[in-house]
Each structure stands twice: as C-alpha cells, then as structure tokens.
Scaffold this active site. Sequence first.
Site, short mmCIF file in Angstrom:
data_model
loop_
_atom_site.label_atom_id
_atom_site.label_comp_id
_atom_site.label_asym_id
_atom_site.label_seq_id
_atom_site.Cartn_x
_atom_site.Cartn_y
_atom_site.Cartn_z
N ASP A 167 -39.48 -97.41 90.08
CA ASP A 167 -40.84 -96.90 90.00
C ASP A 167 -41.91 -97.80 90.62
O ASP A 167 -43.03 -97.36 90.85
CB ASP A 167 -41.21 -96.63 88.53
N HIS A 168 -41.58 -99.05 90.91
CA HIS A 168 -42.60 -100.01 91.33
C HIS A 168 -42.76 -100.16 92.85
O HIS A 168 -43.77 -100.68 93.31
CB HIS A 168 -42.28 -101.39 90.74
N ASP B 119 -40.66 -105.53 81.64
CA ASP B 119 -42.00 -105.12 82.02
C ASP B 119 -42.88 -105.29 80.79
O ASP B 119 -42.46 -104.96 79.67
CB ASP B 119 -42.00 -103.67 82.50
N ARG C 60 -54.69 -102.08 83.30
CA ARG C 60 -55.24 -103.36 83.77
C ARG C 60 -56.22 -103.14 84.91
O ARG C 60 -56.09 -102.20 85.68
CB ARG C 60 -54.11 -104.29 84.22
N SER D 250 -48.65 -109.07 83.49
CA SER D 250 -47.29 -108.58 83.68
C SER D 250 -46.25 -109.60 83.25
O SER D 250 -46.47 -110.81 83.29
CB SER D 250 -47.06 -108.21 85.15
N ARG E 238 -43.62 -110.47 84.78
CA ARG E 238 -42.84 -110.92 85.93
C ARG E 238 -42.42 -112.39 85.83
O ARG E 238 -43.24 -113.30 85.82
CB ARG E 238 -43.59 -110.64 87.22
#
Length: 752
Positions: free
Chosen positions: A95-96, A160, A448, A643, A645
């Site tokens: 999806d990213h 995520d 965000r 995030s 990440r």
Amino acid sequence: MLFDPQLTEKVYSVYREKIKRAGEVIGRPMTLTEKILYAHLYDDSEIADYRRGEDYVNFAPDRVAMQDATAQMALLQFMTAGKDKTSVPSTVHCDHLIVAEKNAETDLENALNYNSEVYDFLRSVSDKYGIGFWKPGAGIIHQVVLENYAFPGGMMVGTDSHTPNAGGLGMLAVGVGGADAVDVMTEIPWELKMPKIIGVKLTGKLNGWTSPKDVILKIAGILTVKGATNAVMEYFGEGADTLSATGKATICNMGAEIGATTSVFPFDSNMSAYLTATGRKIIADKAEELAECLRADKEVYESPEKYYDKMIEINLSTLEPYINGPFTPDAAHPISEFKKIVEKEGYPRKVEVGLIGSCTNSSYYDMSRAASVARQAIEKNVDVKVDFIVNPGSELIRYTSERDGIIQDFKNIGGVIMTNACGPCIGQWKRKTDDPERRNSIVTSFNRNFAKRADGNPNTFAFVASSEIVTALTVAGDLCFNPLTDTLTSLDGDDVKLSEPQGSDLPVNGFSVEDQGYVAPSVKCTAGEVEISPDSERIQKLEPFAPNNPEDYHNMAVLLKVEGKCTTDHISMAGIWLRYRGHLENISGNLLMGAVNKFNGQTNCVLDQITGKYGKVSDVAKNYKANGLYSIIIAEENYGEGSSREHAALEPRFLDVKVILTKSFARIHETNLKKQGMLALTFADKNDYDKIREDDKISIRGIESFSPGKAFTVMLSHSDGTMETFNVEHTYNEQQIKWFFAGSALNYLSGR
C-alpha cells in the site's frame, strides 16, 4: 474466508481461565488492557503484578502485519533467522509504494512497473515462508486488517505506527519496527514495557457535523504529541458504545499521534455487527460468549480514577468538529475558533486541495458521510473549484461505494479517485503545482501533517479534520468556512447552507467485492535462499552489524545537533526514498536530511570535522566511517516521533553513528535503536544540551559497567582545550544490554 477461525478458537478457548488466574495473582479488578496483556503473556508461569511504566514483560502476540515499505527490511531480517515458516499468521500489504498522480488505473499500472522488483521479492518471500500477500491496490494495511483479521481481545504487532487502528475491534495492536516483528514471527518472546493506562470516559452521543475523528483531534490537543508515551489509551463509557467499530478504529489509529503504545475499546454490539457484516459471525458469536472478558471489570468502570493512571472525560453531545494543524497534529482548534486563528496567524486562507481517505478515515461510514456533503454541492448548484482527491481504504470499500453511488458523488464535484493505497498521506503524491515552495493550504482526513510530508513543500500548510469537514471546506474553497453556521453562494446567486452530513455505519445492502486482491501462500514452505541480484538498487541482503566495543565510544565526532522537532520523516524521509526501503546502503543517503542543524539553522548541512567543510549529513557520516571515526547525534524532545520506520535506526547504525543523545525519545524509535545495537541516551539535565559545540569530540564513560539504571558520564573535549562533563541516563534492561554488546538483537538471538 481470509481470517483464521482456528486462531481465534485457540485464543478464546483459554481466555477466561487466563484472566481468572491473572486476577487472582494481582488481587484487584482488571482494566481491559490488563486482561488482554495478561492473556498474552509469553510464559503463563511469569504472572506477576507488573509495575506500569517500569517492568519489561514478555508477550506472545497472535499475528503480524507488514506494509510493503517496512516489510522489505523486516523480511530481510527474518530470512537470516533460519526459519522455514513464520510461527504466527502474518501478512504483507502493498500500500505504500503507489504514487498518486493521475487516477487509480494509471497510477497502479505505473507502480506495478516501477516497483516490480520489490513486489516480486515480497510475493516470493511471502509464498516461501507462509505469509499472506495482499497485492498492490488491494487496500491500506490497517483497513484491510480491520476487515479481515482483527478480533476482540486479540493482540498483534504491525510494522507501521498506525497498527493500533485494530483497537476499533477491541484488539491490542502495537506498531513496531521490523526487528520486533521478526521476534514474533520466530516465536521469540516479544518484549514491551508494561504500559501505563490512560482512561478516556466518553459520555453522550455524537450529533450533527461532529464525528469520531473529532474525539482524537481534541485529545491530541489535550495530551500533545508525547503525552501518551508508554501508555495505552483505553476508552469506555456509554458514549463509547454509541460509536461504530470503524469510528472507534479512527480514534485508535490516531493515538499514534500522541505517542500512545496503542489504544483500545471494549467489546460491544457495534463490534459484533461489524464482524458479522465482514463475514466473521463465528468470531462475533464467540466474543459474545466471552463479553465480560472483553471489557474491564465493572469495578473499574464504577471507580475509574482508582484503576487508570490518568483520566480524561469527553461529552460527545457537546463536542465540536476540530481542525488540527498546521505542521503538527496536536495543534487542535475547535471549528468555532478556527477562523480567528487563521486570520491571526496569517495562514493561507484559500483551500487549494482537499484530500480524503487514508488508513484513518476510509471506511464506508467516512465515505458515505463525505459523499452526502458532495451530493449537496450538486443539488444546491455550488461551483467546486478546488482539487479533490479520494483514496478508498480497500477494494471492499471502493467496490461497495461504487455500487452505492458514493464514488459517483465524488466524481460529480471533480473528485479524482486514486488507488486503494496510502498515497498523499505518506508523501506518495506527485502534486502538480506552479511553485513547489509556494505558501498554500490543503485540508486532509489524514493523521499527520508534518512539514513537507504530503507534497515535499515546506510551505504547504496541511490541516487535519474529519472526512465530512474536509469535503465541506473543499466545496467552499475557504479555510475559514464553518459549515455549522456559514452559507455558500450558489451559481444562481443564492445563499445556501449545507445540511448536516448523513451516512451509514455499514452498507444497507451489505459489502460486495469481486477480487479483494489476496494471494494465499503455498501450502508447503521450503527452505533455501531467496534470489536477490547483487546489482539491485532496490533490494540488498543484510550483513550483521559488528559487536559493540567500549573503546568505540571515545572521541566521537558530533555529526548533527538537531534543533526542534525531529520525526522519523526528518530522520529517514519517505516520498521518493521509499524506493530504497529494501536497500540499506542506498537509503542511508537520506539520513537526517530534513532535520535542522542547531549551529546554522540549515537542513542537511553539517560540519565535517575531518575536512573542515560543510556537507550533507549522509556524506559527512560516510566520510567519518571511511576514516574510522565514530559519531554521535544530539537532539531535543520526543526524537523519532511519527512513523515506526526502523530505517531511522538502521541508517545511523549502518553509517557508524554510535550514540543518539536526546532530551526524550518517542517509544517506537527508542526500541528500534536498542534492537539495532545503538546506544540511546537522554540528558539527566536537559540544559546540558546547550553545552555541546559543533566541533566537540565526545566520549561516553562507563560502557564497561553498563547495567540497568546506572548512568553514564559524557565528556566533552572542546577545540579550545577545555573539557566539560555531565551525566546521561538510559532505559536499557539486562536483555537489551546483551543486544547492545552483541551488536543487535538479531545478532544476540542468532548466537553471533
């Protein structure tokens, strides 16, 4: 049937007994959070009255979910663990990596071509290790998880930060880095500090223009971006029971914006209805049988101040719509006051783009409410001149919405339907503009709104609101428009007022879909290597980090002293850099390029102590590494918010940064640093931040005797020959210290 009924049967079969035993040990009524946590202890023999905010506890989550940008690094790490198959049900969601530019069909085709190497890698690894694979265009990870996998009382981790979305179905879902996901996938105890619990009592009932999104927008203003760090937000009250499951999910989703470990709602009839509507009646029925286990004990609800670490109460009946921003999601403004703020601060008043969707607000409820506003613009003959972009949350939502005329309502006001993917919400937006640095305002239903996040423009003022408010502001084209009180001028010259939005929690005719986009793994998993080209620019095999040596922490150079907010977007920018999420060496080229240098006020411009010249952060770090000089990063409050990440931890580790010294950390990022063998420290006295100079050499004393709770001493060697010392603190426990000396958690667990 995509969910696993055997999994929920396994969890539920022992649920009541586990909670009963835990209650006997801790000797008091239990909150919902405690029930779920104690039901998921890795070792039932370790039941104890754990101290909130202090004790580290080992858990065994039920499943793992990974989105494509973070799955690459997670699975590269999993491949080194020596397993033939994941130990718990796991999924990958693409999806990213899809860029929103023209429309769903064109953008998806471009993504399939551009990212084919990554998609092929993820699909082949998923098939090999028994992981479910959701194809590009299938939907946004959190919406798909809610529709297929989340269940009341369950526990999961996801790579995520918005994994807590599943709390809308009563699941304790925690955002983590890839290394944590690997722990769970390999059936290694997953460690989490026992969280504090913030109780949020909801009374009354939403009405008019107010939506579930406004609950969390208001709370963000109360608690700020770090007010719930190391805490779970647990909602309850008669007001909570009036909210739809997807509305609850929206609230839980944005708990990430206040630093919460996760958020959760108690099981109720709305959850049961959603489970049934999405083909999981068997789970709904089982949950009904365990209903008392899926809510806090009645004594907790009767005297909540005794059992929660902090209490917040919100009356939904009097709650206004909120608009938060710009540049931070906790700048909360009730709509009745927003016009004054816009005028006072001089924000660009013209709305240039309205964007709805994202993992936060892309349910059928959100789409139907927004569509009712769009429909009125046509009926009342209002000319909509603002660009309008829609990202449905999943193919299930898109298909059903198209069937019910919702998609056409958006198209009728000029809306462009993008792929069922994150798109602009995470910076995957090829925005067409006359000036990429012009001051302008956009309104979104995202979570965000950090500077440059959506479109790369530092002067884009992004405001966050509900889908219906975003649509109303788009119709008006005016940031100061208040649909509760103001009128619009129709093409006929009449003053017209928008009526309150209408929508449905669930589609009257049920959900429909032709192809959800799911690919099941092979029945048999085989051991062996996954082929990765050594010449690939997108995927790179991981090499273990070297063990840490106390001698490495002497005379380190200051790589960067960060000024102000520093999110994971600042540390490891997304956008075009997402293409390198599977290639550590290449993505390290974006290290801290968005962070402001305290010494010169510039971004991506730091002093190279070897050459005496200024250069990009990554270039200077590479030069230090090439010359055997270790470095340190200094930062301010809530470093690494945003995030999940883990690249923000992997990149400095790869470039031989040894220490991150801050005033405070965001929870996920601090954990990610520990997992990768970094030394994450905080100032004992925050004023000591000011003592560090640009050309200092810094040493950390006390590494040899590294132990829980024991402070280190920092020694600053200034270029004028003077020296200063001060103490710094850490939160490492004995297990994490072992990770540190081994060079990473994976090194330790692999016996390297």
